[in-house]
Design an enzyme around this catalytic site. Sequence first.
Site, PDB file in Angstrom:
ATOM      1  N   ILE A  12       0.827  -1.211   0.000  1.00 44.12           N
ATOM      2  CA  ILE A  12       0.000   0.000   0.000  1.00 44.12           C
ATOM      3  C   ILE A  12       0.864   1.264   0.000  1.00 44.12           C
ATOM      4  CG2 ILE A  12      -0.372   0.313   2.504  1.00 44.12           C
ATOM      5  CD1 ILE A  12      -2.943   0.756  -0.365  1.00 44.12           C
TER       6      ILE A  12
ATOM      7  N   SER B 263      12.361   1.185   6.663  1.00 39.19           N
ATOM      8  CA  SER B 263      12.058  -0.111   6.068  1.00 39.19           C
ATOM      9  C   SER B 263      12.958  -1.178   6.665  1.00 39.19           C
ATOM     10  CB  SER B 263      12.259  -0.040   4.541  1.00 39.19           C
ATOM     11  OG  SER B 263      12.148  -1.329   3.991  1.00 39.19           O
TER      12      SER B 263
ATOM     13  N   ARG C 212      13.416  -3.962   5.465  1.00 36.58           N
ATOM     14  CA  ARG C 212      14.170  -4.583   4.356  1.00 36.58           C
ATOM     15  C   ARG C 212      15.087  -3.595   3.663  1.00 36.58           C
ATOM     16  NH1 ARG C 212       9.713  -5.998   0.550  1.00 36.58           N
ATOM     17  NH2 ARG C 212       8.925  -4.109   1.551  1.00 36.58           N
TER      18      ARG C 212
ATOM     19  N   LYS D 239      -5.263   1.672   7.901  1.00 32.57           N
ATOM     20  CA  LYS D 239      -6.304   0.829   8.504  1.00 32.57           C
ATOM     21  C   LYS D 239      -5.880  -0.622   8.402  1.00 32.57           C
ATOM     22  CE  LYS D 239      -8.129  -1.514   5.941  1.00 32.57           C
ATOM     23  NZ  LYS D 239      -7.709  -2.677   5.055  1.00 32.57           N
TER      24      LYS D 239
ATOM     25  N   ASP E  63      -9.841  -7.919   6.993  1.00 30.97           N
ATOM     26  CA  ASP E  63      -8.974  -6.783   6.633  1.00 30.97           C
ATOM     27  C   ASP E  63      -9.635  -5.953   5.523  1.00 30.97           C
ATOM     28  OD1 ASP E  63      -5.900  -5.619   6.554  1.00 30.97           O
ATOM     29  OD2 ASP E  63      -6.819  -5.721   4.579  1.00 30.97           O
TER      30      ASP E  63
HETATM   31  P1  NAP Z   1       2.590  -5.474   3.002  1.00 32.03           P
HETATM   32  O1  NAP Z   1       2.752  -5.395   1.520  1.00 32.03           O
HETATM   33  O2  NAP Z   1       2.864  -6.745   3.698  1.00 32.03           O
HETATM   34  O3  NAP Z   1       3.480  -4.295   3.587  1.00 32.03           O
HETATM   35  C1  NAP Z   1       3.623  -4.020   4.925  1.00 32.03           C
HETATM   36  C2  NAP Z   1       5.058  -3.562   5.160  1.00 32.03           C
HETATM   37  O4  NAP Z   1       5.207  -3.216   6.531  1.00 32.03           O
HETATM   38  C3  NAP Z   1       6.092  -4.657   4.900  1.00 32.03           C
HETATM   39  O5  NAP Z   1       6.451  -4.715   3.545  1.00 32.03           O
HETATM   40  C4  NAP Z   1       7.236  -4.186   5.761  1.00 32.03           C
HETATM   41  O6  NAP Z   1       7.908  -3.169   5.029  1.00 32.03           O
HETATM   42  C5  NAP Z   1       6.570  -3.478   6.923  1.00 32.03           C
HETATM   43  N1  NAP Z   1       6.578  -4.253   8.159  1.00 32.03           N
HETATM   44  C6  NAP Z   1       7.091  -3.843   9.342  1.00 32.03           C
HETATM   45  N2  NAP Z   1       6.946  -4.783  10.275  1.00 32.03           N
HETATM   46  C7  NAP Z   1       6.326  -5.829   9.691  1.00 32.03           C
HETATM   47  C8  NAP Z   1       5.889  -7.084  10.158  1.00 32.03           C
HETATM   48  N3  NAP Z   1       6.070  -7.487  11.436  1.00 32.03           N
HETATM   49  N4  NAP Z   1       5.290  -7.914   9.282  1.00 32.03           N
HETATM   50  C9  NAP Z   1       5.092  -7.550   7.998  1.00 32.03           C
HETATM   51  N5  NAP Z   1       5.486  -6.330   7.506  1.00 32.03           N
HETATM   52  C10 NAP Z   1       6.097  -5.493   8.349  1.00 32.03           C
HETATM   53  O7  NAP Z   1       1.114  -5.033   3.435  1.00 32.03           O
HETATM   54  P2  NAP Z   1       0.161  -3.927   2.747  1.00 32.03           P
HETATM   55  O8  NAP Z   1      -0.739  -4.583   1.779  1.00 32.03           O
HETATM   56  O9  NAP Z   1       0.977  -2.780   2.275  1.00 32.03           O
HETATM   57  O10 NAP Z   1      -0.729  -3.548   4.000  1.00 32.03           O
HETATM   58  C11 NAP Z   1      -0.255  -2.694   5.012  1.00 32.03           C
HETATM   59  C12 NAP Z   1      -1.452  -2.043   5.669  1.00 32.03           C
HETATM   60  O11 NAP Z   1      -2.151  -1.296   4.680  1.00 32.03           O
HETATM   61  C13 NAP Z   1      -2.443  -3.049   6.253  1.00 32.03           C
HETATM   62  O12 NAP Z   1      -2.939  -2.576   7.469  1.00 32.03           O
HETATM   63  C14 NAP Z   1      -3.529  -3.119   5.190  1.00 32.03           C
HETATM   64  O13 NAP Z   1      -4.814  -3.420   5.733  1.00 32.03           O
HETATM   65  C15 NAP Z   1      -3.509  -1.702   4.650  1.00 32.03           C
HETATM   66  N6  NAP Z   1      -4.020  -1.584   3.279  1.00 32.03           N
HETATM   67  C16 NAP Z   1      -3.644  -2.488   2.318  1.00 32.03           C
HETATM   68  C17 NAP Z   1      -4.183  -2.393   1.032  1.00 32.03           C
HETATM   69  C18 NAP Z   1      -3.804  -3.361  -0.083  1.00 32.03           C
HETATM   70  O14 NAP Z   1      -4.332  -3.216  -1.191  1.00 32.03           O
HETATM   71  N7  NAP Z   1      -2.912  -4.333   0.114  1.00 32.03           N
HETATM   72  C19 NAP Z   1      -5.104  -1.373   0.743  1.00 32.03           C
HETATM   73  C20 NAP Z   1      -5.420  -0.447   1.725  1.00 32.03           C
HETATM   74  C21 NAP Z   1      -4.864  -0.567   2.991  1.00 32.03           C
HETATM   75  P3  NAP Z   1       9.477  -2.943   5.153  1.00 32.03           P
HETATM   76  O15 NAP Z   1      10.104  -4.212   4.712  1.00 32.03           O
HETATM   77  O16 NAP Z   1       9.690  -1.798   4.266  1.00 32.03           O
HETATM   78  O17 NAP Z   1       9.724  -2.680   6.610  1.00 32.03           O
END
Ligand code: NAP
Length: 312
Positions: free
Chosen positions: A14, A36, A38, A91, A169
């Site tokens: 996101i 980050s 990573r 969120k 979610d």
């Molecule tokens: P994601 O791709 O897994 O990204 C989350 C990032 O947070 C990871 O890449 C990592 O980035 C960091 N992180 C730090 N601590 C972590 C941990 N313990 N476990 C996993 N990641 C960790 O997830 P996302 O889809 O972006 O979702 C993140 C949030 O945005 C969620 O709350 C989700 O509900 C919300 N959201 C998602 C979407 C969607 O389309 N996917 C849409 C709207 C809102 P680094 O490696 O850079 O630290």
Amino acid sequence: MAKRKIAVIGVGKIAQDQHLPVIEASEHFELAATVSTRGVSHRGLPVFRTPGELYAARPEIDLVSVCTPPGVRHAYVREALEAGKDVMMEKPPTTTICELDDLIARAETSGRVLYQTWHSQYNAAVDRAKAMLSAEGVAAARIDWRESVRKWHPGQDWVWEPGGFGVCDPGINAFSIFTKVMPFPVFVARAKLTFPANRQTPVDVEIGFKSGEAHQPKLSAGFNWLEESGEIWTIRFETLAGNEIKLEGGGRRLLVNGATVLEHGDDEYAAMYAHFARLLEQRQSDVDAAPLRLMADVFLLGARENGPAFEW
Ligand code: NAP
């Protein structure tokens, strides 16, 4: 006015899909760094492995946007508030109500701005539906929120861990619209949560709601995460005046009795950052806990069923 420097914490899907491009295009904010685990940087900007490293090295950056999964959000936001930062949160805000209450209290006592975002709320069609429902009342509502986890959360194992919400979610996006537009309070009456046999969070959820209203409106919701034919993000209302009001496309299209009356593109994240700028100007927090409270009740009351195992 000079743009405010902001850092993004957690450079996952996101952050890359929405936050980084929207900040880059914003007249209010300037992306100054990323945090980050990573080491993911953006266009050569400084990247820090931990928020603590960012706060020590770049104390002049006093805003952060926390884009991590919800399980680690409380710790990151608390640390940011303690470091004197104003904070915007993705969120769902946190994995528990107590954690969110703690953040609200800490922001208040420290005089920091805390902004809990709900992107689906930032749609003109949602605002129009709210006005119509307020005028006409609600006789019935049905939420259908179906999408593909493989498309929207590819390979994200955290969604299947305790506190990862599973299909709730995306489902909480529907709740963020539902709690915003409903003209009276709703309560979870019953829920059935189907868990893949090898996972800790649900893949399918069916919910019945109740209300304290004398006319006993029929209210229900269904979430599913294995829909591969495209997204179905719909909320359909019947009003007491006899009209059908339907929100489609996650809140971007409004139909009345089958005819489209309002349709617009995706401006949700730009609107959220503009709102954050206003909150900072006014030194005001904005936290809407209603969607998380309602979802917590789904987990409190829900009956569990086991379904087939899920593999990516
Ligand atoms: P994601 O791709 O897994 O990204 C989350 C990032 O947070 C990871 O890449 C990592 O980035 C960091 N992180 C730090 N601590 C972590 C941990 N313990 N476990 C996993 N990641 C960790 O997830 P996302 O889809 O972006 O979702 C993140 C949030 O945005 C969620 O709350 C989700 O509900 C919300 N959201 C998602 C979407 C969607 O389309 N996917 C849409 C709207 C809102 P680094 O490696 O850079 O630290």
